[in-house]
Design a protein around this motif. Structure first.
Motif, short mmCIF file in Angstrom:
data_model
loop_
_atom_site.label_atom_id
_atom_site.label_comp_id
_atom_site.label_asym_id
_atom_site.label_seq_id
_atom_site.Cartn_x
_atom_site.Cartn_y
_atom_site.Cartn_z
N ARG A 174 51.52 16.69 65.53
CA ARG A 174 52.97 16.54 65.65
C ARG A 174 53.65 16.84 64.32
O ARG A 174 53.21 16.35 63.28
CB ARG A 174 53.35 15.11 66.08
N GLN A 175 54.72 17.63 64.37
CA GLN A 175 55.58 17.75 63.20
C GLN A 175 56.50 16.55 63.18
O GLN A 175 57.16 16.24 64.18
CB GLN A 175 56.39 19.04 63.23
N THR A 176 56.56 15.85 62.06
CA THR A 176 57.23 14.55 62.00
C THR A 176 58.20 14.49 60.83
O THR A 176 58.24 15.36 59.96
CB THR A 176 56.20 13.43 61.84
N ARG A 177 58.97 13.41 60.83
CA ARG A 177 59.81 13.06 59.70
C ARG A 177 59.21 11.81 59.05
O ARG A 177 58.34 11.15 59.63
CB ARG A 177 61.25 12.77 60.15
N LEU A 178 59.67 11.50 57.84
CA LEU A 178 59.19 10.29 57.17
C LEU A 178 59.69 9.06 57.90
O LEU A 178 60.84 9.00 58.34
CB LEU A 178 59.68 10.26 55.72
N LEU B 67 49.83 6.11 64.29
CA LEU B 67 49.48 4.91 65.06
C LEU B 67 49.27 5.21 66.53
O LEU B 67 48.54 4.49 67.22
CB LEU B 67 50.57 3.85 64.89
N ALA B 68 49.87 6.30 67.02
CA ALA B 68 49.68 6.72 68.42
C ALA B 68 48.50 7.66 68.59
O ALA B 68 48.23 8.12 69.69
CB ALA B 68 50.95 7.38 68.93
N GLY B 69 47.78 7.96 67.50
CA GLY B 69 46.59 8.78 67.59
C GLY B 69 46.79 10.26 67.33
O GLY B 69 45.89 11.06 67.58
N TYR B 70 47.97 10.63 66.79
CA TYR B 70 48.25 12.04 66.49
C TYR B 70 48.10 12.30 64.99
O TYR B 70 48.28 11.41 64.16
CB TYR B 70 49.68 12.40 66.89
N VAL B 71 47.82 13.57 64.67
CA VAL B 71 47.91 14.02 63.29
C VAL B 71 49.38 14.30 62.99
O VAL B 71 50.06 15.01 63.73
CB VAL B 71 47.09 15.29 63.07
N SER B 72 49.86 13.72 61.91
CA SER B 72 51.25 13.88 61.50
C SER B 72 51.33 14.96 60.42
O SER B 72 50.58 14.94 59.44
CB SER B 72 51.78 12.55 60.95
N VAL B 73 52.26 15.92 60.61
CA VAL B 73 52.51 16.96 59.61
C VAL B 73 53.99 16.91 59.25
O VAL B 73 54.85 17.21 60.09
CB VAL B 73 52.13 18.36 60.13
#
Length: 260
Positions: free
Chosen positions: A184-188, A234-240
């Motif tokens: 997932r592409q995420t924000r801080l 925390l949901a089991g995804y890789v955060s980018v």
């Protein structure tokens, strides 16, 4: 491509060598310059470079032939020495990690891992920081994070030529890559460690010499939105999470892998 691999946990960290092996498995040339001792939470500190040492290190047998050095300085000074000293051939990218513990939320401003990647970006190189969730006494699944680093390595070419940019990658503590739910592409997140640290003084009243105990109150941690780095992990995804050292800059949309 010649990739500089560094970290803030020090030259003896298994995460460093797992990362170096993962990047070399992509076919890239890899060199290592890492702190001689742990330099966690150094952010972008650059201590005076006088009276510093750089010594050659023999990498693990499976990484035979790789140039590797220990430097008695901060992560930022490791990158600076690697780029400016001439001890390495010219590099094309900087990858930092694998950090023992997440670098998410406001922690990115403290992290030596992120700081090392950030100085690489400021020098004009595509850069990535990789961190792995820590769960107390449980063994660290370095191979899961190494697999993630290898899968995301092509993103460095996607961001080459952009304004200074760091890909901040956080990996959930999972025993196998097959357990990862995706990328997932995420924000801080808005997580600030200071809200969850308890400090005890022994004895309780201030005296000339007082022992201080720090405790991280995990039981007080809030829930996080799934589009944040903490929430995704925390949901089991890789955060980018793309990070920029400059205030201005155009948005970027990453082409993440569709499947683990």
């Amino acid at each position: 491509m010649h990739v500089l691999v560094t970290n803030d946990d020090g030259i003896d960290s298994p995460g460093l060598w797992a990362l170096a092996g993962a990047i070399r498995a992509t076919g890239a040339q890899v060199s290592v310059v890492a702190p001689a001792e742990e330099q966690s939470a150094m952010s972008m500190a650059l201590p005076p470079l006088t009276n510093r040492e750089l010594r050659a290190i023999i990498p693990p047998p499976e990484l035979d032939g790789m140039l590797a050095f220990a430097h008695n300085g901060s992560p930022v000074s490791c990158v600076t020495v690697a780029i400016r000293s001439g001890v390495l051939p010219p590099i094309d990218a900087v990858v930092a990690g694998i950090n023992r513990g997440l670098n998410s939320g406001t922690n990115v401003m403290l992290s030596g891992t992120v700081g090392a990647a950030m100085i690489g970006a400021l020098w004009g190189y595509p850069a990535m920081a990789v961190s792995l969730q820590y769960r107390g006494p449980e063994p660290m699944p370095w191979s899961t994070a190494a697999y993630v680093a290898q899968r995301l390595f092509p993103l460095l070419e996607q961001i080459r030529g952009h304004e200074p940019l760091v890909l901040n990658v956080n990996v959930p503590h999972l025993p196998s890559p097959s357990d990862i739910r995706g990328f997932r592409q995420t924000r801080l997140s808005e997580f600030f460690f200071g809200h969850y640290v308890d400090i005890d003084l022994h004895p309780p009243a201030p005296v000339e010499r007082t022992q201080i105990t720090f405790r991280f109150a995990r039981e007080r941690l809030p829930t996080f939105a799934i589009d944040t780095d903490d929430g995704a992990v925390l949901a089991g995804y890789v955060s980018v999470t793309p990070l920029r050292p400059m205030i201005d800059g155009s948005p970027i949309r990453l082409e993440l892998p569709e499947q683990v």
